[in-house]
Design an enzyme around this catalytic site. Structure first.
Site, PDB file in Angstrom:
ATOM      1  N   TRP A   1      -2.946  -2.969  -1.672  1.00 47.36           N
ATOM      2  CA  TRP A   1      -2.465  -4.357  -0.924  1.00 47.36           C
ATOM      3  C   TRP A   1      -4.461  -4.974  -1.238  1.00 47.36           C
ATOM      4  O   TRP A   1      -3.943  -4.313   0.548  1.00 47.36           O
ATOM      5  CB  TRP A   1      -1.099  -4.107  -1.330  1.00 47.36           C
ATOM      6  CG  TRP A   1      -1.020  -5.907  -0.751  1.00 47.36           C
ATOM      7  CD1 TRP A   1      -1.851  -6.841  -0.701  1.00 47.36           C
ATOM      8  CD2 TRP A   1       0.470  -6.224  -0.978  1.00 47.36           C
ATOM      9  NE1 TRP A   1      -1.045  -8.038  -0.109  1.00 47.36           N
ATOM     10  CE2 TRP A   1      -0.027  -7.888  -1.191  1.00 47.36           C
ATOM     11  CE3 TRP A   1       1.580  -5.528  -1.813  1.00 47.36           C
ATOM     12  CZ2 TRP A   1       1.727  -8.454  -0.950  1.00 47.36           C
ATOM     13  CZ3 TRP A   1       2.962  -6.474  -1.836  1.00 47.36           C
ATOM     14  CH2 TRP A   1       2.337  -7.810  -1.360  1.00 47.36           C
TER      15      TRP A   1
ATOM     16  N   ASN B   1      -3.719   2.965   5.346  1.00 47.08           N
ATOM     17  CA  ASN B   1      -2.491   1.862   5.130  1.00 47.08           C
ATOM     18  C   ASN B   1      -2.664   1.330   6.423  1.00 47.08           C
ATOM     19  O   ASN B   1      -2.654   2.185   7.572  1.00 47.08           O
ATOM     20  CB  ASN B   1      -1.355   2.124   5.289  1.00 47.08           C
ATOM     21  CG  ASN B   1      -0.841   2.646   4.300  1.00 47.08           C
ATOM     22  OD1 ASN B   1      -1.727   2.680   2.655  1.00 47.08           O
ATOM     23  ND2 ASN B   1       0.690   3.285   3.424  1.00 47.08           N
ATOM     24  N   GLY B   2      -2.727   0.080   6.590  1.00 50.03           N
ATOM     25  CA  GLY B   2      -2.670  -0.430   8.065  1.00 50.03           C
ATOM     26  C   GLY B   2      -3.902  -1.545   7.793  1.00 50.03           C
ATOM     27  O   GLY B   2      -4.595  -1.687   7.071  1.00 50.03           O
TER      28      GLY B   2
ATOM     29  N   GLU C   1      19.392 -23.136   4.912  1.00 53.47           N
ATOM     30  CA  GLU C   1      18.457 -22.240   4.472  1.00 53.47           C
ATOM     31  C   GLU C   1      19.806 -21.119   4.869  1.00 53.47           C
ATOM     32  O   GLU C   1      20.206 -20.231   3.565  1.00 53.47           O
ATOM     33  CB  GLU C   1      18.144 -21.281   5.444  1.00 53.47           C
ATOM     34  CG  GLU C   1      17.143 -20.032   5.299  1.00 53.47           C
ATOM     35  CD  GLU C   1      17.043 -19.646   3.995  1.00 53.47           C
ATOM     36  OE1 GLU C   1      16.621 -20.317   3.474  1.00 53.47           O
ATOM     37  OE2 GLU C   1      16.432 -18.527   3.611  1.00 53.47           O
TER      38      GLU C   1
ATOM     39  N   CYS D   1       0.368  -1.558   0.134  1.00 53.66           N
ATOM     40  CA  CYS D   1      -0.157  -0.323   0.137  1.00 53.66           C
ATOM     41  C   CYS D   1       1.062   1.188  -0.037  1.00 53.66           C
ATOM     42  O   CYS D   1       2.309   1.660   0.428  1.00 53.66           O
ATOM     43  CB  CYS D   1      -0.995   0.302   0.716  1.00 53.66           C
ATOM     44  SG  CYS D   1      -2.162  -0.841   1.374  1.00 53.66           S
TER      45      CYS D   1
ATOM     46  N   ARG E   1       6.664  -0.746  -4.263  1.00 55.14           N
ATOM     47  CA  ARG E   1       6.055  -1.682  -2.467  1.00 55.14           C
ATOM     48  C   ARG E   1       5.214  -2.173  -2.676  1.00 55.14           C
ATOM     49  O   ARG E   1       4.745  -3.503  -1.660  1.00 55.14           O
ATOM     50  CB  ARG E   1       5.185  -0.562  -1.910  1.00 55.14           C
ATOM     51  CG  ARG E   1       6.509   0.111  -1.490  1.00 55.14           C
ATOM     52  CD  ARG E   1       5.194   1.949  -1.277  1.00 55.14           C
ATOM     53  NE  ARG E   1       4.730   1.446   0.144  1.00 55.14           N
ATOM     54  CZ  ARG E   1       5.043   1.992   1.325  1.00 55.14           C
ATOM     55  NH1 ARG E   1       6.131   2.366   1.742  1.00 55.14           N
ATOM     56  NH2 ARG E   1       4.996   1.785   2.395  1.00 55.14           N
TER      57      ARG E   1
ATOM     58  N   HIS F   1      29.336 -39.365   7.708  1.00 52.92           N
ATOM     59  CA  HIS F   1      28.284 -40.745   6.886  1.00 52.92           C
ATOM     60  C   HIS F   1      28.655 -40.496   5.724  1.00 52.92           C
ATOM     61  O   HIS F   1      28.104 -40.603   5.140  1.00 52.92           O
ATOM     62  CB  HIS F   1      27.025 -40.445   7.355  1.00 52.92           C
ATOM     63  CG  HIS F   1      26.506 -41.471   8.867  1.00 52.92           C
ATOM     64  ND1 HIS F   1      26.534 -42.111   8.990  1.00 52.92           N
ATOM     65  CD2 HIS F   1      25.582 -40.309   9.917  1.00 52.92           C
ATOM     66  CE1 HIS F   1      26.165 -42.711  10.333  1.00 52.92           C
ATOM     67  NE2 HIS F   1      26.115 -41.072  10.679  1.00 52.92           N
TER      68      HIS F   1
ATOM     69  N   GLU G   1      23.146 -18.469  -3.738  1.00 51.48           N
ATOM     70  CA  GLU G   1      22.663 -17.729  -4.361  1.00 51.48           C
ATOM     71  C   GLU G   1      23.007 -16.930  -4.749  1.00 51.48           C
ATOM     72  O   GLU G   1      22.453 -16.118  -5.772  1.00 51.48           O
ATOM     73  CB  GLU G   1      21.182 -18.537  -4.287  1.00 51.48           C
ATOM     74  CG  GLU G   1      20.553 -17.033  -3.478  1.00 51.48           C
ATOM     75  CD  GLU G   1      18.657 -17.035  -3.105  1.00 51.48           C
ATOM     76  OE1 GLU G   1      17.961 -18.007  -3.865  1.00 51.48           O
ATOM     77  OE2 GLU G   1      18.135 -17.219  -1.912  1.00 51.48           O
TER      78      GLU G   1
ATOM     79  N   LYS H   1      21.093 -19.179   0.609  1.00 54.81           N
ATOM     80  CA  LYS H   1      21.278 -17.842   0.833  1.00 54.81           C
ATOM     81  C   LYS H   1      22.411 -17.195   0.104  1.00 54.81           C
ATOM     82  O   LYS H   1      22.632 -16.881  -0.412  1.00 54.81           O
ATOM     83  CB  LYS H   1      21.215 -17.318   2.314  1.00 54.81           C
ATOM     84  CG  LYS H   1      20.029 -16.193   2.718  1.00 54.81           C
ATOM     85  CD  LYS H   1      18.442 -16.088   2.655  1.00 54.81           C
ATOM     86  CE  LYS H   1      17.994 -17.240   0.986  1.00 54.81           C
ATOM     87  NZ  LYS H   1      17.017 -17.161   1.236  1.00 54.81           N
TER      88      LYS H   1
ATOM     89  N   LYS I   1      12.684 -14.158  -9.084  1.00 52.89           N
ATOM     90  CA  LYS I   1      11.671 -14.068  -7.800  1.00 52.89           C
ATOM     91  C   LYS I   1      10.284 -15.096  -7.790  1.00 52.89           C
ATOM     92  O   LYS I   1      10.447 -15.448  -7.291  1.00 52.89           O
ATOM     93  CB  LYS I   1      11.355 -12.622  -7.708  1.00 52.89           C
ATOM     94  CG  LYS I   1      11.067 -12.214  -6.355  1.00 52.89           C
ATOM     95  CD  LYS I   1      11.817 -12.702  -5.358  1.00 52.89           C
ATOM     96  CE  LYS I   1      11.442 -12.157  -4.109  1.00 52.89           C
ATOM     97  NZ  LYS I   1      11.700 -12.997  -2.856  1.00 52.89           N
TER      98      LYS I   1
HETATM   99  O1  M6R Z   1       7.634 -17.931  -4.186  1.00 56.48           O
HETATM  100  P1  M6R Z   1       8.024 -19.184  -3.514  1.00 56.48           P
HETATM  101  O2  M6R Z   1       7.597 -19.097  -1.732  1.00 56.48           O
HETATM  102  O3  M6R Z   1       6.980 -20.374  -3.531  1.00 56.48           O
HETATM  103  O4  M6R Z   1       9.020 -19.170  -3.842  1.00 56.48           O
HETATM  104  C1  M6R Z   1       9.579 -20.255  -3.759  1.00 56.48           C
HETATM  105  C2  M6R Z   1      11.187 -20.221  -4.160  1.00 56.48           C
HETATM  106  O5  M6R Z   1      11.397 -20.214  -5.086  1.00 56.48           O
HETATM  107  C3  M6R Z   1      11.853 -18.905  -2.762  1.00 56.48           C
HETATM  108  O6  M6R Z   1      12.242 -19.454  -2.019  1.00 56.48           O
HETATM  109  C4  M6R Z   1      13.921 -19.334  -3.682  1.00 56.48           C
HETATM  110  O7  M6R Z   1      14.169 -20.767  -2.987  1.00 56.48           O
HETATM  111  C5  M6R Z   1      14.175 -18.487  -2.742  1.00 56.48           C
HETATM  112  N1  M6R Z   1      15.046 -17.557  -3.988  1.00 56.48           N
HETATM  113  C6  M6R Z   1      15.482 -18.413  -1.863  1.00 56.48           C
HETATM  114  O8  M6R Z   1      15.723 -17.236  -1.507  1.00 56.48           O
END
Ligand code: M6R
Length: 650
Positions: free
Chosen positions: A107, A132-133, A523, A2, A27, A546, A530, A527, A645
């Site tokens: 939004w 907003n809110g 994770e 928003c 946004r 193992h 990528e 991170k 994304k």
């Molecule tokens: O939009 P989603 O949460 O479904 O996306 C899933 C993955 O593609 C997403 O989490 C991806 O692994 C990210 N780039 C991780 O940072």
């Protein structure tokens, strides 16, 4: 999420408002609208979709008005002209000329994405508002409002009518000079009884030289020009016109009129504000002054995390209430198994959810990649609760997996960030994580809010049978303490940067965790890989001997999570094993744990919390670590190579 724009001054408001909406597009939103006070009349245009579509609609409406002017009867008879002219002004005459106006990108939260639900909302043709809110007590207020003619499903329209009722009541009392304060006093009187969050701007046709703006929880900046003022959710729209800005704080309300800008609180105390000279360009402003979106989104976490909890905690009963679950207690008791389906970061949150569901609710829980689930023969039925988790709500594999689970008769619920996205719509019921727009490809704040929502769901199921009131209340209390602890970690950003710079030279980096911190290790590795393109893998500590231990050498450092929980000693042994093979170690440890230094080349301390909640904190240093390694390597942090994304293809 928003965006608000307001203008009052000597220029035409419309172009400033439309450009302002464009500046706030980053946004995220699903509809937009604008209202201008034109010759004592509020004119409004709203449209679903992009600001471009709104602008096109405005051009059409104005063109139609102009051509109607052309085809008005020549003044053959005064009465024919007057009638045609009146009809035209009632129906079409929208010119949107005027030097005061408000605009909004919405939004959707309360109510679908429709033109009627879009802002500005107008009451009695006199009062317009953008907001907003979330007004948490809008249902209670709605019951008290006399005018039951609601055009929309929104909490904002309720607020608008609520303000109007106060306005009407006060206008009977106010005489002479008081009238100058009538609008602001009406807004104050209304807000005193409101529960929830708001950033709002109000204009009133009978106060053509005033705008009233108020803030509680949703940001508002006021730009100060020469005899003119700009209001917006952030400074971006005002930067082409002025660099002088003041920011409203929570509980503050501003009256902007011919005399200038007056800020007070709801108790009528005048507040003297500093005016800040902003030296950002627009792009930097969209990033809140951060170098890029990923860093901004990491720092957004304490704030947006609160949005994930808002209105969902029942402290007295030591439980959560997830509106989107849409199940009676009886139906919840019928659930015998939980399945969590997702990809990437979202799947990692599912792995954390598994620990929570098994520990709190005693429900067997399985987590799978959506891409695997849809092609195997998953055993699900009506007693299986399937959560599909997705930030974008558009991930093709997750969407297909949700459809497959539904087809097989499972109870399917979405946990989604993007409002109105396909998964949100197709799962019908489910929960928004309210992380706000996440623009960097690497997911950070969505991760945190997904974890929070899963913990709340697990608690709600847990409190039905397995988890005691005291434990439930302890969890809720600990959840509420998280934002402050997140801020403690964010303050260590520079320390983490220094550590990250030492690790940029490695070609392989391993991550290790146990229990609830195993998904945190996964994770952390995801991170870093990528956005830095360094090869990283995450492992469960107990699994090292193992196989993965063969990878370890002085050239392969290990990042390990060693917080004080039931697996502390076991985890420490695993770290000793990798150190014995020459690995350099970067350790995430609990505040005050001096012993952890024995197994660390580098160490970052995090505040303590309940074990199940640790991922909410322990992941943040790993996000910052990944970020700083990538920056040191000169990577495009927000748009890493080969990744999108939203992965809308299989
Ligand atoms: O939009 P989603 O949460 O479904 O996306 C899933 C993955 O593609 C997403 O989490 C991806 O692994 C990210 N780039 C991780 O940072």
């Amino acid at each position: 999420m928003c965006g608000i724009v307001g203008y009052i001054g000597k220029k035409q408001a419309l172009p400033i408002l439309i450009q302002g909406l464009r500046d706030l597009e980053y946004r995220g939103y699903d509809s937009a609208g604008v209202a201008v006070l034109d010759n004592g009349k509020i004119e409004r245009v709203r449209e679903i979709g992009k600001v471009d579509m709104l602008a096109k609609k405005i051009s059409n409406v104005i063109a139609r008005s102009a051509s109607d002017e052309a085809i008005l009867p020549k003044k053959e008879t005064a009465s024919a002209y007057a009638k045609a002219s009146a009809d035209r002004s009632a129906a079409l005459a929208v010119t949107l000329t005027g030097t005061i106006g408000i605009a909004h990108t919405r939004w959707a939260t309360h109510g679908a994405v429709t033109e009627f639900n879009a802002h500005p909302h107008i009451v009695d043709g006199k009062l317009a508002i953008v907001h907003n809110g979330i007004i948490e007590n809008y249902r209670e207020l709605k019951k008290q409002i006399k005018d039951k003619n609601f055009e929309s499903e929104t909490d904002t329209e309720v607020l608008a009518k609520w303000i109007m009722e106060k306005y009407k009541a006060l206008s009977i009392k106010y005489k002479g000079e008081d009238k100058a304060n009538l609008l602001i006093d009406a807004v104050k009187a209304a807000l005193v009884e409101v529960r929830g969050t708001y950033g709002l701007v109000v204009l009133h046709a009978d106060h053509p030289d005033q705008l009233v703006a108020a803030r509680l929880g949703s940001p508002l900046a006021i730009g100060i020009g020469e005899g003119e003022y700009y209001i917006a959710s952030d400074v971006t729209p005002m930067l082409p016109f002025t660099k002088k800005v003041t920011f409203l704080d929570d509980g503050e309300i501003a009256l902007i009129n011919g005399d200038g800008l007056k800020i007070s609180n709801l108790d009528n105390q005048i507040i003297e504000k500093n005016v800040t000279e902003i030296d950002w360009d627009q792009e930097k402003a969209q990033k809140g002054g951060f170098e890029n979106f990923m860093l901004k989104e990491i720092f957004d976490q304490p704030t947006v995390y609160e949005d994930a909890l808002r209105g969902r905690l029942e402290m007295d009963a030591g439980t959560a209430k997830m509106g989107g679950l849409n199940m009676s207690q009886e139906q919840m008791r019928e659930i015998k198994r939980v399945m969590i389906i997702a990809e990437g970061t979202a799947r990692h949150t599912g792995l954390i959810g598994k620990y929570a569901f098994e520990r709190l609710a005693n429900l067997p829980t399985e987590v799978d990649f959506s891409s695997e689930f849809r092609y195997r023969d998953p055993v699900v039925n009506k007693s299986t609760l399937v959560f599909v988790i997705s930030q974008s709500g558009e991930t093709a594999d997750t969407l297909m997996a949700a459809r497959e689970a539904k087809r097989k008769g499972a109870v399917v619920r979405g946990i989604v960030n993007v409002v109105g996205s396909t998964i949100a719509r197709e799962t019908g019921a489910g929960t928004y994580i309210h992380a706000g727009p996440e623009l960097a490809v690497a997911s950070t704040k969505a991760y945190t809010n997904m974890v929070a929502v899963l913990l709340l769901y697990a608690l709600q199921f847990g409190r039905l049978k397995h988890t005691s009131l005291a434990t439930g209340q302890r969890i809720l209390q600990s959840l509420l303490e998280i934002p402050e602890k997140m801020n403690e970690i964010l303050k260590r950003n520079n320390e983490i940067k220094e550590i990250a710079e030492k690790y940029q030279k490695y070609v392989n980096i391993l991550f290790m965790g146990r229990g609830v911190n195993y998904p945190v290790a996964l994770e952390g590795a995801l991170k870093l890989k990528e956005i830095s393109y360094i090869h990283c893998e995450g492992f469960a500590g107990g699994e090292m001997k193992h196989g993965p231990l063969a990878l370890v050498s002085k050239d392969v450092p290990v990042v390990a999570i060693l917080t004080k929980n039931q697996l502390y000693e076991k985890m420490k042994s695993s770290i000793q094993e990798v150190r014995a093979r020459g690995a350099r170690t970067f350790i995430i440890a609990s505040e005050g744990d001096e012993e952890a230094k024995e197994v660390a080349d580098e160490i970052i301390y995090v505040p303590k919390t309940m074990e199940l909640l640790e991922p909410l904190l322990n992941t943040i240093p790993l996000q910052l670590f990944a970020y700083h390694v990538a920056v040191a390597l000169g990577r495009d942090v927000d748009r890493p190579r080969n990744l999108a994304k939203s992965v809308t293809v299989e």
